[in-house]
Scaffold this motif. Structure first.
Motif, PDB file in Angstrom:
ATOM      1  N   LYS A 129      34.183  38.230  50.524  1.00 25.93           N
ATOM      2  CA  LYS A 129      35.179  38.701  49.576  1.00 25.93           C
ATOM      3  C   LYS A 129      36.403  37.788  49.588  1.00 25.93           C
ATOM      4  CE  LYS A 129      37.542  42.914  48.233  1.00 25.93           C
ATOM      5  NZ  LYS A 129      37.737  44.328  48.478  1.00 25.93           N
ATOM      6  N   CYS A 130      36.851  37.456  48.405  1.00 18.67           N
ATOM      7  CA  CYS A 130      38.026  36.593  48.270  1.00 18.67           C
ATOM      8  C   CYS A 130      39.273  37.479  48.294  1.00 18.67           C
ATOM      9  CB  CYS A 130      37.919  35.849  46.952  1.00 18.67           C
ATOM     10  SG  CYS A 130      39.314  34.805  46.534  1.00 18.67           S
ATOM     11  N   GLY A 146      39.976  39.773  45.479  1.00 16.06           N
ATOM     12  CA  GLY A 146      39.204  40.996  45.304  1.00 16.06           C
ATOM     13  C   GLY A 146      37.786  40.751  44.809  1.00 16.06           C
ATOM     14  N   ARG A 147      37.539  39.525  44.322  1.00  9.09           N
ATOM     15  CA  ARG A 147      36.196  39.253  43.809  1.00  9.09           C
ATOM     16  C   ARG A 147      35.223  38.992  44.959  1.00  9.09           C
ATOM     17  NH1 ARG A 147      39.891  37.055  40.503  1.00  9.09           N
ATOM     18  NH2 ARG A 147      39.799  37.613  38.302  1.00  9.09           N
ATOM     19  N   THR A 148      33.990  39.372  44.725  1.00  9.25           N
ATOM     20  CA  THR A 148      32.982  39.155  45.761  1.00  9.25           C
ATOM     21  C   THR A 148      32.064  38.000  45.388  1.00  9.25           C
ATOM     22  OG1 THR A 148      31.629  40.786  44.647  1.00  9.25           O
ATOM     23  CG2 THR A 148      32.941  41.561  46.518  1.00  9.25           C
ATOM     24  N   SER A 156      28.860  44.720  45.070  1.00  8.89           N
ATOM     25  CA  SER A 156      28.478  44.532  46.471  1.00  8.89           C
ATOM     26  C   SER A 156      27.326  43.522  46.488  1.00  8.89           C
ATOM     27  CB  SER A 156      28.013  45.853  47.073  1.00  8.89           C
ATOM     28  OG  SER A 156      26.727  46.176  46.572  1.00  8.89           O
ATOM     29  N   GLN A 157      27.180  42.866  47.612  1.00 12.45           N
ATOM     30  CA  GLN A 157      26.162  41.820  47.691  1.00 12.45           C
ATOM     31  C   GLN A 157      24.768  42.400  47.420  1.00 12.45           C
ATOM     32  OE1 GLN A 157      26.590  39.129  50.950  1.00 12.45           O
ATOM     33  NE2 GLN A 157      24.482  38.402  50.774  1.00 12.45           N
ATOM     34  N   CYS A 210      33.088  42.167  41.153  1.00  6.12           N
ATOM     35  CA  CYS A 210      33.362  42.714  42.485  1.00  6.12           C
ATOM     36  C   CYS A 210      32.171  43.505  43.040  1.00  6.12           C
ATOM     37  CB  CYS A 210      34.604  43.602  42.451  1.00  6.12           C
ATOM     38  SG  CYS A 210      36.047  42.798  41.756  1.00  6.12           S
ATOM     39  N   HIS A 266      34.914  30.527  41.722  1.00  2.00           N
ATOM     40  CA  HIS A 266      33.988  31.659  41.705  1.00  2.00           C
ATOM     41  C   HIS A 266      32.881  31.395  40.683  1.00  2.00           C
ATOM     42  CE1 HIS A 266      36.276  34.421  44.217  1.00  2.00           C
ATOM     43  NE2 HIS A 266      37.373  34.010  43.615  1.00  2.00           N
TER      44      HIS A 266
END
Lengths: 434, 143
Positions: free
Chosen positions: A309-310, A313-315, A11-12, A9, A255
């Motif tokens: 973001k899915c 909750g995963r990014t 941040s980018q 999760c 993912h």
């Protein structure tokens, strides 16, 4: 549930920072320890120091399966052979197998990725996983095994085959998770039906499918047969094995564990990088692999990337289900066709069993496409005109999907070959000589 | 008045019909009547047998694709114009036939026609009203 929230999760910004650090480091390792990469970089006039941003990865030439074959067996290893603790080879679906070597650290990463993936589909330490993927040179069996053990679930390492035993174990051991290829899953479902075993009476809660491409329509078929959700698992031996990407319950793509694998999409013809959302060939770079770092490996798998973001909750970036491989693409009368397009059209017909075979011939100057489909009780009518009507309807659906006329042949049930591993969908009888 | 008919899907391949009939022979099933509808790729073998449900079971066990449908059996005198009279009755009532097949019953000087009209109940009704000799299932099975 999320296995590694910190990594899944991120941040980018943080992720890109981590990816760049890891990329720079692995490029250096590959350059200094793998003669193939030293030569590749030197020939292209690129130095490890030239990688200043993630975008700079595009300066690195691609690595292909052919390169790996030429390096057979150990030419791609970045560490002495004694540090390699496990060897696998690809299944050889498209030719001579390629070798993959793992250090202890690599096995740790493999376990971590698969643990994340299995957690994604709902596996916990309370589950009993029946792993029908083969234990052997094929990476499928071990990948699932490592992940499941990391989670602490109970694994039944049964491998493929022994179908009667599979059924018995599923009933007696109370299997909750079945890991299987789509083709073998179908076969198992048929055998269950033959034995009058109702899948709903089993303890199954989820089925994970890997090792071959399948369509959304096939998913629906399988889910209706197994009465549980079915999830997609992605992996390839060259990069690691299963666990490169998995689906979460949202089922909106797989993912990719980006802290270990850096994905790009390229146009398979021009080799240009394509923007997110565009369809092309997936190229993967291992960011953390010790034994056999691979830079910009062309997977041949056709997909697209989806960021953001899915719902789960995963990014992590997602890849769309693999819709084909640039090498299982058929050129029929100059038109590019993937077997998955045909499967999609076929499974629109109610009652059609998902067993089919595509036969390409060139009787004269033109290519002909024949699709053999098994007739089923739902499709069978006592009336010739109705049966001919069904055949026509299938032909029309395929025509509208691929833009070419095909000839559909209804064959008797259970006459097309069943597969324990990957199904052979296409038989190309055209003379390949020029 | 309705008769059960077994329909078997057969690929147009060498030995397929033999395979199906072999299964029935081994199960001791005797055939009353048979017809085959074929196209270049597949055929439908239609059978009248005394124990259709058992025949279906043994065939399905061997993987054959089977349907049991209903047809009408009519007895006609074995002489010129016998069948025409039946067809005339159906025609006058605008009843469309999907298919028919017939066989001769040697010792009774009678032929039996198996009919499959689009609407089977309406078919039975007009045939009876027109004076046709509509046979019961038992009559046909016990031939």
């Amino acid at each position: 549930m999320i296995w590694n929230e910190e990594k899944e999760c991120m941040s980018q910004e943080d992720r890109e920072k981590l990816q760049l650090e890891r990329l720079q480091s692995i490029v250096k390792v590959a350059y200094e320890n793998v003669p193939y990469y030293k030569k590749l970089f030197n020939d292209a006039g690129v130095k490890p120091e030239d990688i200043q941003s993630l975008k700079d990865i595009e300066k690195i030439p691609f690595t292909t399966k052919t390169d790996l074959r030429e390096a057979y067996p150990f030419g791609m290893f970045a560490v002495p052979r004694r540090e390699i603790v496990e060897l696998h080879t690809s299944s050889g679906t498209t030719g001579k197998p390629t070798v993959s070597g793992y250090t202890k650290g690599d096995l740790e990463i493999w376990s971590e990725c698969m643990a994340r993936g299995l957690t994604m589909v709902g596996v916990t330490e309370d589950d009993v996983i029946q792993n029908t993927h083969g234990y052997g040179l094929f990476t499928g069996g071990f990948g699932v095994h490592y992940g499941a053990q990391k989670i602490g679930a109970t694994v039944i390492p049964i491998s493929t085959g022994q179908t009667k035993r599979q059924m018995e174990i599923m009933q007696d051991f109370g299997t909750t998770v079945l890991i299987v290829t789509p083709s073998y899953g179908l076969y198992l479902a048929e055998e269950f039906a033959d034995e009058d075993i109702d899948m709903e009476d089993l303890d199954l809660k989820v089925v994970g499918f890997g090792a071959e491409g399948w369509t959304q329509e096939m998913r629906e078929k399988l889910e209706s047969k197994f009465h549980v959700p079915a999830y997609n698992i992605y992996g390839l031996t060259e990069i690691m094995g299963p666990g490169i990407g998995l689906e979460c319950h949202v089922k909106d793509g797989l993912h990719i564990f980006e802290d270990h694998f850096y994905p790009e999409i390229i146009d398979p013809k021009t080799h240009e990088n394509l923007p997110d959302g565009e369809k092309g060939e997936l190229v993967l770079t291992t960011l953390t692999r010790e034994g056999m770092p691979l830079l910009r490996f062309r997977t041949k798998d056709i997909t697209r990337l989806k960021r953001g973001k899915c719902e789960c909750g995963r990014t992590l970036v997602r890849i769309e289900r693999i819709t084909g491989r640039s090498d299982d693409m058929m050129k029929i009368r100059g038109v590019s066709i993937f077997p998955s397009q045909i499967e999609k059209a076929l499974l629109k017909i109610d009652g059609l069993e998902p067993h089919y075979q595509i036969i390409v011939t060139r009787p004269g100057h033109l290519d002909e496409l024949e699709i053999q489909v098994e007739a089923s009780p739902e499709l069978f009518s006592d009336e010739v005109k109705e049966l001919v009507g069904i055949k026509k309807k299938i032909e029309e659906l395929v025509h509208s999907e691929i833009g070419l006329r095909v000839n559909v042949t209804l064959v008797e049930p259970r006459t097309l070959p069943r597969s324990l591993g990957k199904a052979v969908r296409v038989i190309d009888k055209r003379d390949v000589g020029i | 008045m309705k008769l059960k008919q077994l329909s078997i899907f057969l690929e147009n391949r060498k030995g397929r019909m033999w395979n199906a009939l072999d299964v029935l022979e081994k199960a001791g099933v005797n055939l009353r009547a048979l017809s085959i509808a074929d196209t270049s790729e597949f055929g439908i073998l239609r059978l009248i047998v005394p124990e259709p449900d058992r025949a279906r079971e043994v065939l399905e066990e061997k993987g054959f694709l089977i349907k049991i449908g209903e047809v009408i059996a009519v007895g006609i005198p074995d002489q010129p114009g016998g069948l025409n009279k039946i067809l005339g009755i159906l025609d006058k009532s605008s009843i469309n036939l999907d298919y028919l097949y017939a066989f001769v019953e040697q010792n009774k000087n009678r032929a039996i026609v198996i009919l499959h009209p689009e609407d089977i109940d309406a078919g039975i009704e007009v045939l009876k009203a027109g004076g046709a000799d509509v046979l019961t299932a038992e009559e046909v099975y016990s031939l």
